[in-house]
Design a protein around this motif. Structure first.
Motif, PDB file in Angstrom:
ATOM      1  N   SER A  53     107.319  45.146  94.333  1.00  0.00           N
ATOM      2  CA  SER A  53     107.578  46.574  94.433  1.00  0.00           C
ATOM      3  C   SER A  53     108.568  46.511  95.546  1.00  0.00           C
ATOM      4  O   SER A  53     109.540  47.399  95.567  1.00  0.00           O
ATOM      5  CB  SER A  53     106.366  47.248  94.893  1.00  0.00           C
ATOM      6  N   ALA A  54     108.068  46.030  96.790  1.00  0.00           N
ATOM      7  CA  ALA A  54     109.141  45.992  97.953  1.00  0.00           C
ATOM      8  C   ALA A  54     110.550  45.551  97.944  1.00  0.00           C
ATOM      9  O   ALA A  54     111.392  46.172  98.232  1.00  0.00           O
ATOM     10  CB  ALA A  54     108.534  45.322  99.209  1.00  0.00           C
ATOM     11  N   THR A  56     112.263  45.168  94.703  1.00  0.00           N
ATOM     12  CA  THR A  56     113.001  45.896  93.673  1.00  0.00           C
ATOM     13  C   THR A  56     113.373  47.247  94.662  1.00  0.00           C
ATOM     14  O   THR A  56     114.393  47.691  94.312  1.00  0.00           O
ATOM     15  CB  THR A  56     112.248  46.402  92.594  1.00  0.00           C
ATOM     16  N   CYS A  57     112.501  47.904  95.166  1.00  0.00           N
ATOM     17  CA  CYS A  57     112.930  49.026  95.913  1.00  0.00           C
ATOM     18  C   CYS A  57     114.108  48.707  97.118  1.00  0.00           C
ATOM     19  O   CYS A  57     114.946  49.562  96.982  1.00  0.00           O
ATOM     20  CB  CYS A  57     111.656  49.705  96.746  1.00  0.00           C
ATOM     21  N   TYR A  58     113.973  47.741  97.752  1.00  0.00           N
ATOM     22  CA  TYR A  58     114.885  47.490  98.745  1.00  0.00           C
ATOM     23  C   TYR A  58     116.327  46.968  98.188  1.00  0.00           C
ATOM     24  O   TYR A  58     117.332  47.500  98.505  1.00  0.00           O
ATOM     25  CB  TYR A  58     114.617  46.094  99.687  1.00  0.00           C
ATOM     26  N   THR A  61     117.958  50.344  96.533  1.00  0.00           N
ATOM     27  CA  THR A  61     118.228  51.084  97.962  1.00  0.00           C
ATOM     28  C   THR A  61     119.657  50.342  98.450  1.00  0.00           C
ATOM     29  O   THR A  61     120.701  51.383  98.534  1.00  0.00           O
ATOM     30  CB  THR A  61     117.374  51.295  98.645  1.00  0.00           C
ATOM     31  N   GLU A 123     116.319  48.876 104.445  1.00  0.00           N
ATOM     32  CA  GLU A 123     115.054  48.436 104.386  1.00  0.00           C
ATOM     33  C   GLU A 123     114.216  49.733 105.168  1.00  0.00           C
ATOM     34  O   GLU A 123     113.107  50.087 104.772  1.00  0.00           O
ATOM     35  CB  GLU A 123     114.785  47.263 105.345  1.00  0.00           C
ATOM     36  N   CYS A 126     114.017  52.448 102.175  1.00  0.00           N
ATOM     37  CA  CYS A 126     113.408  52.110 100.969  1.00  0.00           C
ATOM     38  C   CYS A 126     111.955  52.876 100.946  1.00  0.00           C
ATOM     39  O   CYS A 126     111.106  52.692 102.203  1.00  0.00           O
ATOM     40  CB  CYS A 126     113.092  50.793 100.904  1.00  0.00           C
ATOM     41  N   MET A 127     111.543  53.675 100.020  1.00  0.00           N
ATOM     42  CA  MET A 127     110.126  54.436  99.877  1.00  0.00           C
ATOM     43  C   MET A 127     109.244  53.396 100.235  1.00  0.00           C
ATOM     44  O   MET A 127     108.225  53.730 100.780  1.00  0.00           O
ATOM     45  CB  MET A 127     110.148  55.075  98.517  1.00  0.00           C
ATOM     46  N   ILE A 128     109.124  52.254  99.475  1.00  0.00           N
ATOM     47  CA  ILE A 128     108.056  51.281  99.489  1.00  0.00           C
ATOM     48  C   ILE A 128     108.177  50.815 101.041  1.00  0.00           C
ATOM     49  O   ILE A 128     106.720  50.470 101.482  1.00  0.00           O
ATOM     50  CB  ILE A 128     108.164  50.108  98.512  1.00  0.00           C
ATOM     51  N   SER A 129     109.026  50.317 101.467  1.00  0.00           N
ATOM     52  CA  SER A 129     108.826  49.806 103.055  1.00  0.00           C
ATOM     53  C   SER A 129     108.375  50.868 103.903  1.00  0.00           C
ATOM     54  O   SER A 129     107.373  50.632 104.749  1.00  0.00           O
ATOM     55  CB  SER A 129     110.341  49.541 103.356  1.00  0.00           C
TER      56      SER A 129
END
Length: 149
Positions: A53-54, A56-58, A61, A123, A126-129
């Motif tokens: 998740s982290a 793919t979001c990074y 982004t 980083e 990113c929403m997950i970060s």
């Protein structure tokens, strides 16, 4: 204000060393505790899903940022490492993103600097970060190069 809802269903059979399944639309998998944590190691596990998740979001982004800045990217790839500490329980300690950005030979020195800045900024955006920040150490170790003709 728009809200986006995501749903997951899960099934589990057995105790600690059992297995289960998850279904979250495009994500369907068998799950269990990883072998590294003395589990059966069947399918995926929460640790892999968290770094997935982290990562793919990074990556998404970063790709969007580079595109908005008209950076001529030849190739964009990523390796991500998650570290879990086992000491009086388990703690997800650190996630390190290692993006590899290969710029086209037409890239300027200024575009290379913009790319370096974007690897760090992605980083932070990113929403997950941002959901993990304060609980998990987050780092970026970028490798940026230019295609040579």
């Amino acid at each position: 204000m728009a809200q986006h809802h995501f749903h997951l269903t899960a099934q589990w059979e057995g105790g600690r060393n059992g297995t289960g399944t998850i279904d979250a639309g495009n994500l369907k998998s068998v799950i269990s505790i990883p072998k590294e944590m003395r589990g059966p190691g069947v399918g995926t596990n929460p640790d892999e899903m968290l770094i997935g998740s982290a990562a793919t979001c990074y990556l998404i982004t970063l790709a969007a940022m580079l595109e908005r800045q008209n950076i001529p990217v030849q190739e964009l790839s990523l390796k991500t490492e998650g570290v879990v500490r086992e000491e009086r329980g388990l703690k997800f300690e650190r996630i390190t993103h290692r993006p590899q950005v290969i710029l086209a030979s037409s890239a300027t020195a200024d575009q290379r600097k913009q790319t370096e800045a974007a690897t760090e900024r992605a980083e932070r955006h990113c929403m997950i970060s941002n959901a993990l920040r304060g609980n998990v150490e987050l780092a970026v170790e970028a490798n940026i190069s230019t295609v040579t003709d």
